[in-house]
Motif scaffolding. Structure first.
Motif, PDB file in Angstrom:
ATOM      1  N   CYS A   1      48.858  38.470  44.577  1.00 60.86           N
ATOM      2  CA  CYS A   1      47.769  37.488  44.569  1.00 60.86           C
ATOM      3  C   CYS A   1      46.604  37.861  45.480  1.00 60.86           C
ATOM      4  CB  CYS A   1      48.307  36.133  45.014  1.00 60.86           C
ATOM      5  SG  CYS A   1      49.543  35.439  43.899  1.00 60.86           S
TER       6      CYS A   1
ATOM      7  N   TYR B   1      44.070  39.814  45.965  1.00 55.47           N
ATOM      8  CA  TYR B   1      42.676  39.968  45.561  1.00 55.47           C
ATOM      9  C   TYR B   1      42.173  38.817  44.690  1.00 55.47           C
ATOM     10  CZ  TYR B   1      43.107  44.603  47.501  1.00 55.47           C
ATOM     11  OH  TYR B   1      43.307  45.648  48.360  1.00 55.47           O
ATOM     12  N   HIS B   2      43.020  37.841  44.415  1.00 58.34           N
ATOM     13  CA  HIS B   2      42.616  36.741  43.541  1.00 58.34           C
ATOM     14  C   HIS B   2      42.693  35.369  44.206  1.00 58.34           C
ATOM     15  CE1 HIS B   2      43.487  40.059  40.811  1.00 58.34           C
ATOM     16  NE2 HIS B   2      42.513  39.539  40.098  1.00 58.34           N
TER      17      HIS B   2
ATOM     18  N   CYS C   1      39.946  32.731  43.763  1.00 52.49           N
ATOM     19  CA  CYS C   1      39.918  31.852  42.590  1.00 52.49           C
ATOM     20  C   CYS C   1      40.196  30.404  42.958  1.00 52.49           C
ATOM     21  CB  CYS C   1      40.967  32.297  41.569  1.00 52.49           C
ATOM     22  SG  CYS C   1      40.666  33.910  40.833  1.00 52.49           S
TER      23      CYS C   1
ATOM     24  N   CYS D   1      35.507  32.411  43.586  1.00 50.92           N
ATOM     25  CA  CYS D   1      35.066  33.387  42.584  1.00 50.92           C
ATOM     26  C   CYS D   1      35.509  32.986  41.183  1.00 50.92           C
ATOM     27  CB  CYS D   1      35.603  34.773  42.933  1.00 50.92           C
ATOM     28  SG  CYS D   1      37.405  34.892  42.868  1.00 50.92           S
ATOM     29  N   SER D   2      35.946  31.740  41.004  1.00 47.29           N
ATOM     30  CA  SER D   2      36.515  31.329  39.720  1.00 47.29           C
ATOM     31  C   SER D   2      35.513  31.393  38.564  1.00 47.29           C
ATOM     32  CB  SER D   2      37.119  29.929  39.819  1.00 47.29           C
ATOM     33  OG  SER D   2      36.129  28.986  40.158  1.00 47.29           O
TER      34      SER D   2
ATOM     35  N   ALA E   1      35.077  35.308  37.733  1.00 47.85           N
ATOM     36  CA  ALA E   1      36.304  35.952  37.260  1.00 47.85           C
ATOM     37  C   ALA E   1      37.209  34.953  36.546  1.00 47.85           C
ATOM     38  CB  ALA E   1      37.032  36.581  38.441  1.00 47.85           C
TER      39      ALA E   1
ATOM     40  N   ASP F   1      40.508  36.268  34.851  1.00 53.19           N
ATOM     41  CA  ASP F   1      41.465  36.705  35.868  1.00 53.19           C
ATOM     42  C   ASP F   1      42.063  35.510  36.592  1.00 53.19           C
ATOM     43  OD1 ASP F   1      41.206  39.385  35.322  1.00 53.19           O
ATOM     44  OD2 ASP F   1      39.847  39.795  36.995  1.00 53.19           O
ATOM     45  N   CYS F   2      41.230  34.545  36.903  1.00 50.55           N
ATOM     46  CA  CYS F   2      41.693  33.375  37.639  1.00 50.55           C
ATOM     47  C   CYS F   2      42.725  32.585  36.839  1.00 50.55           C
ATOM     48  CB  CYS F   2      40.523  32.490  38.060  1.00 50.55           C
ATOM     49  SG  CYS F   2      39.498  33.251  39.348  1.00 50.55           S
TER      50      CYS F   2
ATOM     51  N   TYR G   1      46.000  34.372  37.109  1.00 51.09           N
ATOM     52  CA  TYR G   1      46.606  34.305  38.439  1.00 51.09           C
ATOM     53  C   TYR G   1      46.793  32.873  38.935  1.00 51.09           C
ATOM     54  CZ  TYR G   1      46.364  39.321  38.952  1.00 51.09           C
ATOM     55  OH  TYR G   1      46.568  40.675  38.794  1.00 51.09           O
TER      56      TYR G   1
ATOM     57  N   CYS H   1      49.252  31.766  41.626  1.00 47.95           N
ATOM     58  CA  CYS H   1      48.922  32.105  43.013  1.00 47.95           C
ATOM     59  C   CYS H   1      48.344  30.919  43.773  1.00 47.95           C
ATOM     60  CB  CYS H   1      47.929  33.263  43.060  1.00 47.95           C
ATOM     61  SG  CYS H   1      48.542  34.797  42.334  1.00 47.95           S
TER      62      CYS H   1
ATOM     63  N   SER I   1      37.734  36.257  49.211  1.00 51.25           N
ATOM     64  CA  SER I   1      38.748  35.243  49.464  1.00 51.25           C
ATOM     65  C   SER I   1      38.995  34.986  50.947  1.00 51.25           C
ATOM     66  CB  SER I   1      40.051  35.620  48.767  1.00 51.25           C
ATOM     67  OG  SER I   1      40.437  36.926  49.111  1.00 51.25           O
TER      68      SER I   1
END
Length: 119
Positions: free
Chosen positions: A7, A9-10, A13, A22-23, A26, A29-30, A33, A36, A88
Motif C-alpha cells: 500500500c 505508494y497508494h 488515495c 491523489c484519488s 489516480a 489505482d485508488c 487499492y 489499503c 501520501s
C-alpha cells in the motif's frame, strides 16, 4: 507483513488532507487499492494518544490484542512514516510536532522496507 509494503505508494488515495490526496489523479489505482484504506482509517477529529506508549510497546505488540490496539491508535498518523517526498506523506501538513506524538508507532514499521506489521 506485506500489507503496508503493498500500500505504501497508494496511501495518498485515502488522505483526508486535500493537499495529500491523489484519488482524483489516480482514480483507477485508488479503486484497486481500496483495501489499503484500513491502514489509515478513522483519521478525522482529535486522536487519543494517551495510551500509545503502552499500546505500541515492543512487548505490547506481541499479542493479537496489543497489535490491534497499536494499529488502531496509529492509523490516523501512519502518513507520518511515509517518505516526505511522497504525496501520501503528511509531515509537512500536520507538522513534526503532531507526528512526534506517534513516535511509538515506529514499532509497526520495518527498518528494512516499507512494511507495517499487521499480522
Amino acid at each position: 507483513h506485506n500489507c503496508y509494503d503493498e500500500c505504501y505508494y497508494h496511501l495518498c488515495c485515502f488522505s483526508e488532507d486535500p493537499q495529500n490526496n491523489c484519488s482524483e489523479i489516480a482514480a483507477e489505482d485508488c479503486k484497486e487499492y481500496f483495501p489499503c484504506s484500513s491502514l489509515v482509517a478513522n483519521t478525522k477529529g482529535t486522536h487519543d494518544v494517551t495510551n500509545i506508549a503502552k499500546d505500541c510497546s515492543p512487548t505490547g505488540v506481541t499479542t493479537a490484542l496489543g497489535l490491534e490496539a497499536c494499529r488502531r491508535t496509529c492509523a490516523p498518523r501512519m502518513c507520518c512514516f511515509q517518505d516526505p517526498n511522497l504525496q501520501s506523506s503528511c509531515i509537512a501538513n500536520v507538522g513534526k510536532s503532531e507526528c512526534g506524538k506517534y513516535e511509538a508507532c515506529k514499532v509497526l514499521v520495518s527498518d528494512t522496507s516499507h512494511n507495517i506489521y499487521n499480522e
